[in-house]
Structure formats: structure tokens, C-alpha cells
Motif scaffolding. Structure first.
Motif, PDB file in Angstrom:
ATOM      1  N   LEU A   1      42.664  38.705  23.892  1.00 40.02           N
ATOM      2  CA  LEU A   1      43.972  38.500  24.510  1.00 40.02           C
ATOM      3  C   LEU A   1      44.670  37.267  23.948  1.00 40.02           C
ATOM      4  CD1 LEU A   1      46.082  39.322  26.613  1.00 40.02           C
ATOM      5  CD2 LEU A   1      44.858  37.891  28.271  1.00 40.02           C
ATOM      6  N   ALA A   2      43.922  36.197  23.737  1.00 38.70           N
ATOM      7  CA  ALA A   2      44.518  34.977  23.189  1.00 38.70           C
ATOM      8  C   ALA A   2      45.142  35.243  21.824  1.00 38.70           C
ATOM      9  CB  ALA A   2      43.461  33.879  23.083  1.00 38.70           C
TER      10      ALA A   2
ATOM     11  N   HIS B   1      44.247  49.609  40.369  1.00 40.28           N
ATOM     12  CA  HIS B   1      43.590  50.053  39.147  1.00 40.28           C
ATOM     13  C   HIS B   1      42.668  48.926  38.712  1.00 40.28           C
ATOM     14  CE1 HIS B   1      46.645  53.307  37.643  1.00 40.28           C
ATOM     15  NE2 HIS B   1      45.853  53.731  38.601  1.00 40.28           N
ATOM     16  N   LEU B   2      41.425  49.259  38.416  1.00 43.64           N
ATOM     17  CA  LEU B   2      40.437  48.259  38.034  1.00 43.64           C
ATOM     18  C   LEU B   2      40.229  48.264  36.527  1.00 43.64           C
ATOM     19  CD1 LEU B   2      37.696  48.840  40.773  1.00 43.64           C
ATOM     20  CD2 LEU B   2      39.622  47.242  40.826  1.00 43.64           C
ATOM     21  N   LYS B   3      40.485  47.125  35.917  1.00 43.54           N
ATOM     22  CA  LYS B   3      40.136  46.938  34.509  1.00 43.54           C
ATOM     23  C   LYS B   3      40.065  45.453  34.216  1.00 43.54           C
ATOM     24  CE  LYS B   3      43.485  49.153  32.322  1.00 43.54           C
ATOM     25  NZ  LYS B   3      44.649  49.610  33.115  1.00 43.54           N
ATOM     26  N   GLN B   4      39.460  45.116  33.090  1.00 38.08           N
ATOM     27  CA  GLN B   4      39.348  43.734  32.656  1.00 38.08           C
ATOM     28  C   GLN B   4      39.881  43.580  31.233  1.00 38.08           C
ATOM     29  OE1 GLN B   4      35.148  42.705  33.161  1.00 38.08           O
ATOM     30  NE2 GLN B   4      35.663  41.571  35.000  1.00 38.08           N
ATOM     31  N   VAL B   5      40.270  42.335  30.911  1.00 38.82           N
ATOM     32  CA  VAL B   5      40.702  42.015  29.555  1.00 38.82           C
ATOM     33  C   VAL B   5      39.704  41.054  28.910  1.00 38.82           C
ATOM     34  CG1 VAL B   5      43.157  42.398  29.965  1.00 38.82           C
ATOM     35  CG2 VAL B   5      42.200  40.154  30.389  1.00 38.82           C
TER      36      VAL B   5
ATOM     37  N   ALA C   1      46.297  40.445  34.691  1.00 37.29           N
ATOM     38  CA  ALA C   1      45.637  39.339  33.988  1.00 37.29           C
ATOM     39  C   ALA C   1      46.150  39.222  32.554  1.00 37.29           C
ATOM     40  CB  ALA C   1      44.125  39.544  33.997  1.00 37.29           C
ATOM     41  N   TYR C   2      46.366  40.337  31.899  1.00 39.60           N
ATOM     42  CA  TYR C   2      46.917  40.370  30.538  1.00 39.60           C
ATOM     43  C   TYR C   2      48.234  39.595  30.479  1.00 39.60           C
ATOM     44  CZ  TYR C   2      48.500  42.917  26.237  1.00 39.60           C
ATOM     45  OH  TYR C   2      48.947  43.283  24.975  1.00 39.60           O
ATOM     46  N   CYS C   3      49.020  39.709  31.548  1.00 33.31           N
ATOM     47  CA  CYS C   3      50.339  39.059  31.604  1.00 33.31           C
ATOM     48  C   CYS C   3      50.295  37.698  32.305  1.00 33.31           C
ATOM     49  CB  CYS C   3      51.329  39.977  32.296  1.00 33.31           C
ATOM     50  SG  CYS C   3      51.594  41.530  31.422  1.00 33.31           S
ATOM     51  N   GLY C   4      49.085  37.158  32.519  1.00 35.86           N
ATOM     52  CA  GLY C   4      48.930  35.803  33.021  1.00 35.86           C
ATOM     53  C   GLY C   4      48.866  35.653  34.518  1.00 35.86           C
TER      54      GLY C   4
ATOM     55  N   ARG D   1      42.452  47.150  19.492  1.00 30.20           N
ATOM     56  CA  ARG D   1      41.597  46.004  19.177  1.00 30.20           C
ATOM     57  C   ARG D   1      40.517  45.774  20.236  1.00 30.20           C
ATOM     58  NH1 ARG D   1      45.189  40.955  16.836  1.00 30.20           N
ATOM     59  NH2 ARG D   1      46.465  42.128  15.349  1.00 30.20           N
ATOM     60  N   GLY D   2      40.604  46.490  21.372  1.00 26.54           N
ATOM     61  CA  GLY D   2      39.625  46.329  22.434  1.00 26.54           C
ATOM     62  C   GLY D   2      39.983  45.278  23.452  1.00 26.54           C
ATOM     63  N   VAL D   3      41.277  45.017  23.631  1.00 28.29           N
ATOM     64  CA  VAL D   3      41.690  43.976  24.584  1.00 28.29           C
ATOM     65  C   VAL D   3      41.288  44.326  26.012  1.00 28.29           C
ATOM     66  CG1 VAL D   3      44.032  44.866  25.044  1.00 28.29           C
ATOM     67  CG2 VAL D   3      43.583  42.394  25.164  1.00 28.29           C
ATOM     68  N   MET D   4      41.251  45.614  26.345  1.00 25.03           N
ATOM     69  CA  MET D   4      40.749  46.041  27.647  1.00 25.03           C
ATOM     70  C   MET D   4      39.275  46.368  27.478  1.00 25.03           C
ATOM     71  SD  MET D   4      43.308  45.666  29.585  1.00 25.03           S
ATOM     72  CE  MET D   4      45.113  45.726  29.672  1.00 25.03           C
ATOM     73  N   CYS D   5      38.424  45.621  28.166  1.00 25.29           N
ATOM     74  CA  CYS D   5      36.992  45.679  27.881  1.00 25.29           C
ATOM     75  C   CYS D   5      36.189  46.176  29.078  1.00 25.29           C
ATOM     76  CB  CYS D   5      36.498  44.299  27.462  1.00 25.29           C
ATOM     77  SG  CYS D   5      36.701  43.023  28.717  1.00 25.29           S
TER      78      CYS D   5
END
Length: 304
Positions: free
Chosen positions: A229-230, A220-224, A199-202, A245-249
């Protein structure tokens, strides 16, 4: 009105990893001691764990078996780092590293080796170390090298490699992941789909699972965080500083929605590991446990 029941995700094997405790390195004073990680991951309700960076957990199989077994934990995979786009010149050093990790992974009864490609900029400093694109020769070396690695790991250790698309590497976007899948043999090389990195890479995680389901060997499970991210994308912030910065939340506050991802994985009809990895290096030592507990409860609410 009664809420619809959660789907039964009985093919999904949920676990967590040292990464979710802020662990990126074998030894770092900012990281929690390995004993605390094992205690807290078990306390959070997880059964499966990954080894994390080689040397963080004990590398003696007998000792690690004792430490994990008495906490009710089982190892799902080891992790290795490779730069196979650099060709045959790096093979011997790569195999030395892979063999060390694979031997411990096999001894712990796991069947998977997660393979992370080389970063094109330093994950800590953000300094660019090489081009962010591969030429035709480098891409060919990457694909043939991964196939060679998959074959040799299987023949020597009986493990399957799963390649991890990752931000700031050459296997990142939908275009590059698709190109890599088309360029490699499914009998030797499959993916560890990291939902946050893709998701980070679109990328669209559900679309990838539905399109290349036979190549998804591990999750691997994670969210952004979409707002962070923007800003990261707009200002070309490297991955390491973006994590700070906390981009992975913490789920379920980011993207992608994990319920649909897990449902799509369930439809593949095979047992598959789904290991939580939040990327929190560095973090205060008391931060990971409550996040891990809440994340496990959230995944249970999804049916996993």
C-alpha cells in the motif's frame, strides 16, 4: 499461562463472495466457473454468499435457489454500481440496473443491496475518467440521488441499501465518508463498511464503527498489505493494478486487525453481515480455495 478465550461474536453473520474467488465480471475467461465458486465457498465452511456481478451466478431465481440450497448456502445481498453524482440524467439507466439486481436479491430472500459508487478512474486500465473530487453541486446530487435510491428500493423491493466506500471513488477517505454520512438521511442510506478499502484510504475502521455505529448496516472483511500500500500511494497506482500487485492480502497478515473490528461491530447490538472479500482479480483458479479455508478458520479463532 492460559490464553484468554475469544469473544463470542454471536451477532456477526460470516460469509464470503465471488470477489474472494477473483470474480469481478459477469463473464470472464480468467474467472472460475460459478459452479466451482459455489462448491468451494460451501467447502470452506461459509453459509452466506453475495450475488457478485449480476449475471455471474444464474439469474433465474428458481435455478439459483436450487443451486444454493443443495450446497447449504443463503444469499445475503446483491451488488449494484451507480454514478449518481452525475444527477438526474443517469437516473433512468441507474434504476434499470438496480431493479434487475434488486429483483433477484429479493427473490433469494436477502434484505440488502450493496451500492458501489462510480470510479473516477478505470479500475482495470487505471485511466482517469473524471476528477477525483466533487464540486458542491455534484456532491448534492450524490447525496440526494442515494436517498432517492434508498427510498425507491425500499418501497419497491423491501430492501435496504448500504453504500460501499471504495478506493478510487468519491466516497473513500474518512473526510469524504463523514461528509457523505452527514449529507444523507440515516433512515434511507447507511454504509457497507469495507475494512480493506477504508484502511486503503487511510481510515480507522474501529473509530468509524464507534462514531457512526447507527450507520453501519453491513461489513465487508478484507485486509491490505501495508508495504504494498505504501508503494501504491507513493506512486499513485490505480486500484486495479494495485490489486494485481496483491495489495489486498490474506488475513491476518495485513491491516486492519479484524478481531477489534468484529468486536466493535458486536457491540452495536444488532445482527450484521460480515462478508469476506479479498479482491484477487485475476488469480489462478486453484488459489482461492485454500485461502478461503484458512480465512474461515482465522475468523473462527476470533470468535466469529
Amino acid at each position: 499461562m492460559t490464553a484468554a478465550p475469544s469473544p463470542v461474536l454471536d451477532r456477526i453473520r460470516i460469509g464470503s463472495a465471488p470477489d474472494s474467488w477473483g470474480v469481478w465480471f459477469p463473464d470472464d475467461p480468467q474467472q472460475v466457473p460459478w459452479q466451482r465458486f459455489l462448491d468451494e465457498v460451501a467447502q470452506s465452511g461459509y453459509q452466506w454468499i453475495e450475488l457478485g456481478p449480476y449475471g455471474y451466478l444464474p439469474t433465474d431465481p428458481a435455478r439459483l435457489t436450487d443451486e444454493t440450497a443443495r450446497r447449504g448456502l443463503t444469499v445475503s445481498a446483491g451488488t449494484v454500481f451507480t454514478a449518481l453524482h452525475r444527477g438526474s440524467a443517469v437516473w433512468d439507466a441507474t434504476w434499470e440496473h438496480v431493479s434487475q439486481v434488486a429483483e433477484l436479491t429479493k427473490a433469494m430472500g436477502a434484505r440488502h443491496l450493496v451500492v458501489i459508487p462510480e470510479f473516477w478512474r478505470d479500475p482495470t486500465s487505471g485511466e482517469r475518467t473524471e476528477s477525483d473530487t466533487l464540486n458542491a453541486g455534484q456532491f448534492s446530487d450524490l447525496c440526494s440521488g442515494m436517498e432517492r435510491l434508498g427510498r425507491q428500493v425500499r418501497e419497491t423491493f423491501g430492501l435496504d441499501i448500504v453504500v460501499h466506500p471504495h478506493a478510487d471513488t468519491h466516497i473513500d477517505t474518512e473526510e469524504n465518508v463523514t461528509r457523505f454520512l452527514h449529507g444523507t438521511d440515516s433512515a434511507l442510506v447507511n454504509l457497507c463498511l469495507d475494512t480493506g478499502h477504508y484502511a486503503y484510504c487511510g481510515g480507522d475502521n474501529v473509530k468509524l464503527i464507534e462514531t457512526f455505529g447507527e450507520r453501519i448496516g453491513y461489513l465487508h472483511l478484507k485486509q491490505v498489505d501495508p508495504e504494498i500500500l505504501a508503494d501504491v500511494i507513493a506512486n499513485e497506482v490505480p486500484f486495479g493494478p494495485a490489486v494485481k500487485r496483491g495489495v489486498m492480502c490474506e488475513p491476518p497478515s495485513g491491516v486492519p486487525e479484524l478481531g477489534p473490528v468484529l468486536a466493535a461491530a458486536q457491540k452495536l447490538g444488532t445482527d450484521i453481515f460480515a462478508i469476506v472479500e479479498q479482491d484477487m482479480y485475476p488469480c489462478p483458479p486453484d488459489q482461492p480455495l485454500p485461502i478461503a479455508q484458512r480465512t474461515r478458520r482465522f475468523l473462527s479463532s476470533c470468535g466469529a
